[in-house]
Enzyme design. Structure first.
Site, PDB file in Angstrom:
ATOM      1  N   ASN A 164      52.774  43.468  17.263  1.00 18.21           N
ATOM      2  CA  ASN A 164      52.130  44.310  18.521  1.00 18.21           C
ATOM      3  C   ASN A 164      51.283  45.270  18.601  1.00 18.21           C
ATOM      4  O   ASN A 164      51.756  46.688  17.379  1.00 18.21           O
ATOM      5  CB  ASN A 164      53.530  44.521  18.974  1.00 18.21           C
ATOM      6  CG  ASN A 164      53.924  45.622  19.589  1.00 18.21           C
ATOM      7  OD1 ASN A 164      53.186  45.900  20.428  1.00 18.21           O
ATOM      8  ND2 ASN A 164      54.755  46.482  19.757  1.00 18.21           N
ATOM      9  N   TRP A 165      49.922  45.627  19.243  1.00 12.62           N
ATOM     10  CA  TRP A 165      48.773  46.182  18.790  1.00 12.62           C
ATOM     11  C   TRP A 165      49.586  46.900  19.146  1.00 12.62           C
ATOM     12  O   TRP A 165      49.116  48.848  18.991  1.00 12.62           O
ATOM     13  CB  TRP A 165      48.053  46.091  19.146  1.00 12.62           C
ATOM     14  CG  TRP A 165      47.025  44.933  18.960  1.00 12.62           C
ATOM     15  CD1 TRP A 165      47.380  43.976  16.962  1.00 12.62           C
ATOM     16  CD2 TRP A 165      46.031  43.929  18.586  1.00 12.62           C
ATOM     17  NE1 TRP A 165      46.511  43.332  16.273  1.00 12.62           N
ATOM     18  CE2 TRP A 165      45.648  42.953  17.558  1.00 12.62           C
ATOM     19  CE3 TRP A 165      45.153  44.279  19.866  1.00 12.62           C
ATOM     20  CZ2 TRP A 165      44.720  42.476  17.451  1.00 12.62           C
ATOM     21  CZ3 TRP A 165      43.997  43.561  19.425  1.00 12.62           C
ATOM     22  CH2 TRP A 165      43.691  42.425  18.105  1.00 12.62           C
ATOM     23  N   LYS A 166      50.617  47.715  19.911  1.00 11.03           N
ATOM     24  CA  LYS A 166      50.743  48.911  21.082  1.00 11.03           C
ATOM     25  C   LYS A 166      49.713  49.656  21.513  1.00 11.03           C
ATOM     26  O   LYS A 166      48.893  48.479  21.863  1.00 11.03           O
ATOM     27  CB  LYS A 166      51.520  49.889  20.554  1.00 11.03           C
ATOM     28  CG  LYS A 166      52.719  49.325  19.211  1.00 11.03           C
ATOM     29  CD  LYS A 166      53.734  50.370  18.593  1.00 11.03           C
ATOM     30  CE  LYS A 166      54.213  49.781  17.870  1.00 11.03           C
ATOM     31  NZ  LYS A 166      55.892  50.257  17.209  1.00 11.03           N
ATOM     32  N   SER A 198      59.119  48.014  11.110  1.00 16.34           N
ATOM     33  CA  SER A 198      58.451  48.297   9.647  1.00 16.34           C
ATOM     34  C   SER A 198      58.301  47.181   8.249  1.00 16.34           C
ATOM     35  O   SER A 198      58.656  47.423   7.119  1.00 16.34           O
ATOM     36  CB  SER A 198      59.644  49.721   8.786  1.00 16.34           C
ATOM     37  OG  SER A 198      59.340  50.291   9.517  1.00 16.34           O
ATOM     38  N   GLY A 228      52.454  48.448  13.052  1.00 21.78           N
ATOM     39  CA  GLY A 228      51.540  49.116  12.513  1.00 21.78           C
ATOM     40  C   GLY A 228      51.128  48.033  11.623  1.00 21.78           C
ATOM     41  O   GLY A 228      49.543  47.981  11.380  1.00 21.78           O
ATOM     42  N   GLU A 234      64.866  44.423  17.001  1.00 22.67           N
ATOM     43  CA  GLU A 234      64.042  45.533  16.179  1.00 22.67           C
ATOM     44  C   GLU A 234      65.501  46.623  16.221  1.00 22.67           C
ATOM     45  O   GLU A 234      65.332  47.222  17.815  1.00 22.67           O
ATOM     46  CB  GLU A 234      62.541  45.651  17.082  1.00 22.67           C
ATOM     47  CG  GLU A 234      62.021  44.230  17.162  1.00 22.67           C
ATOM     48  CD  GLU A 234      60.377  45.021  17.231  1.00 22.67           C
ATOM     49  OE1 GLU A 234      59.839  44.414  17.041  1.00 22.67           O
ATOM     50  OE2 GLU A 234      60.242  45.463  18.194  1.00 22.67           O
ATOM     51  N   HIS A 279      60.726  46.465  24.922  1.00 19.85           N
ATOM     52  CA  HIS A 279      60.447  46.763  23.455  1.00 19.85           C
ATOM     53  C   HIS A 279      61.292  48.307  23.574  1.00 19.85           C
ATOM     54  O   HIS A 279      61.391  48.816  24.745  1.00 19.85           O
ATOM     55  CB  HIS A 279      59.004  46.665  23.579  1.00 19.85           C
ATOM     56  CG  HIS A 279      59.042  47.249  22.084  1.00 19.85           C
ATOM     57  ND1 HIS A 279      58.864  48.806  21.659  1.00 19.85           N
ATOM     58  CD2 HIS A 279      58.402  46.652  21.030  1.00 19.85           C
ATOM     59  CE1 HIS A 279      58.494  48.522  19.942  1.00 19.85           C
ATOM     60  NE2 HIS A 279      58.767  47.410  20.309  1.00 19.85           N
ATOM     61  N   GLY A 307      58.481  51.520  12.977  1.00 20.79           N
ATOM     62  CA  GLY A 307      56.921  52.551  12.810  1.00 20.79           C
ATOM     63  C   GLY A 307      58.021  54.155  12.247  1.00 20.79           C
ATOM     64  O   GLY A 307      57.326  54.715  11.485  1.00 20.79           O
ATOM     65  N   GLU A 361      60.444  51.147  22.699  1.00 20.62           N
ATOM     66  CA  GLU A 361      59.667  51.568  23.254  1.00 20.62           C
ATOM     67  C   GLU A 361      59.634  52.080  25.132  1.00 20.62           C
ATOM     68  O   GLU A 361      59.970  52.960  24.765  1.00 20.62           O
ATOM     69  CB  GLU A 361      58.267  52.098  23.039  1.00 20.62           C
ATOM     70  CG  GLU A 361      58.267  52.257  21.337  1.00 20.62           C
ATOM     71  CD  GLU A 361      57.203  51.653  20.592  1.00 20.62           C
ATOM     72  OE1 GLU A 361      55.743  51.760  20.766  1.00 20.62           O
ATOM     73  OE2 GLU A 361      57.540  51.768  19.212  1.00 20.62           O
TER      74      GLU A 361
HETATM   75  C1  PEP Z   1      57.695  47.297  16.614  1.00 13.03           C
HETATM   76  O1  PEP Z   1      56.762  48.146  16.901  1.00 13.03           O
HETATM   77  O2  PEP Z   1      57.691  45.568  17.621  1.00 13.03           O
HETATM   78  C2  PEP Z   1      58.033  47.344  15.744  1.00 13.03           C
HETATM   79  C3  PEP Z   1      58.419  46.031  14.980  1.00 13.03           C
HETATM   80  O3  PEP Z   1      56.965  48.376  14.955  1.00 13.03           O
HETATM   81  P1  PEP Z   1      56.702  48.198  12.839  1.00 13.03           P
HETATM   82  O4  PEP Z   1      56.023  47.049  12.615  1.00 13.03           O
HETATM   83  O5  PEP Z   1      55.061  49.490  13.089  1.00 13.03           O
HETATM   84  O6  PEP Z   1      57.897  49.174  12.696  1.00 13.03           O
END
Ligand code: PEP
Length: 249
Positions: free
Chosen positions: A9-11, A211, A233, A166, A94, A172, A96
């Site tokens: 997931n590049w966001k 993470s 990330g 998640e 998600h 993050g 976010e």
């Molecule tokens: C995500 O945004 O789906 C995610 C898992 O981010 P990160 O790996 O950066 O925690």
């Protein structure tokens, strides 16, 4: 036996040059294996991603889609448009989008149905906040998020979907759920779905996200109900993402 999936997931990150370099690194470094590898890019890069990844073993998708097919919805992107750019997957719900863009279960369910109807694979995200975990309501929160979509779309739709657990407190933050914590929630989710349809629950890939890094991926993916990862990330770095893909083999 469920096929492992590693989805990036590049966001809202990247530029034409960094995306090109990242995709070239992934194409060069990926050893064809058992795991399905997907990258979910920002909308403006989908044409570039399609050009780079066509004919490779890597699939691509988007991070959101409208529930509507077309019309006066300024700023939205339809599932049909994503299909034109070769997308196979769409991340939905998600945390976010839930927290920053006020997406509710009902709207997420409508998007899920639009994605399924188009023959694309939704990656439905569920997860609790730290406050909810500390209050002991994790299972209730994630089951509610899952069942809102099951009730609207029907359980059979989940034979063509991916679920991602998640925990919001792990996204993050550098703070990963322990394999035991993650496995416990994955098992809860699979059992809840199995109460509706055992065969669908048994086949459903449930990814862990929060993470994930090369250093912790193998231990997480070794858990019986963890079928790969949704990676934020670390998916922006070819070497790190490839190491996570390797851990899923
Ligand atoms: C995500 O945004 O789906 C995610 C898992 O981010 P990160 O790996 O950066 O925690």
């Amino acid at each position: 036996m469920r096929t492992p999936v590693v989805a990036g997931n590049w966001k809202m990150n990247g530029s034409k040059s960094t995306v090109t370099a990242l995709l070239q690194g992934l194409k060069q470094g990926l050893n064809p294996g058992r795991a399905s590898v997907v990258v979910c890019a920002p909308f403006p890069f989908l044409g570039l991603v399609a050009d780079e990844l066509s004919g490779s073993a890597i699939q691509w998708g988007a991070q959101n889609a409208s529930q509507y097919p077309a019309g006066a919805y300024t700023g939205e992107v339809s599932v049909g448009m994503l299909q034109e750019f070769g997308c196979s997957h769409v991340i939905l719900g998600h945390s976010e989008r839930r927290a920053l863009f006020s997406e509710q279960n009902e709207q997420i369910a409508a998007k899920f149905m639009a994605v399924i109807d188009a023959g694309l694979t939704p990656i439905l995200c569920v997860g609790e906040t730290l406050e909810q975990r500390e209050a002991g309501t994790t299972a209730q929160v994630v089951e509610e998020q899952l069942m809102a979509v099951v009730d609207a779309a029907g359980v059979i739709a989940f034979s063509k979907a991916i679920l991602a657990y998640e925990p919001v407190w792990a996204i993050g933050t550098g703070r990963t759920a322990s394999p035991q914590q993650a496995q416990e929630v994955h098992e809860t989710l699979r059992k809840r779905l199995a109460a509706v349809d055992g065969a669908v629950a048994d086949k459903l890939p449930i990814l862990y996200g929060g993470s994930v890094k090369a250093a912790n991926a193998a231990e997480l993916f070794a858990c019986p109900d963890i079928d790969g990862g949704l990676i934020g990330g670390a998916s922006l770095d070819a070497e790190a993402f490839l190491a996570i893909c390797h851990a899923a083999e």
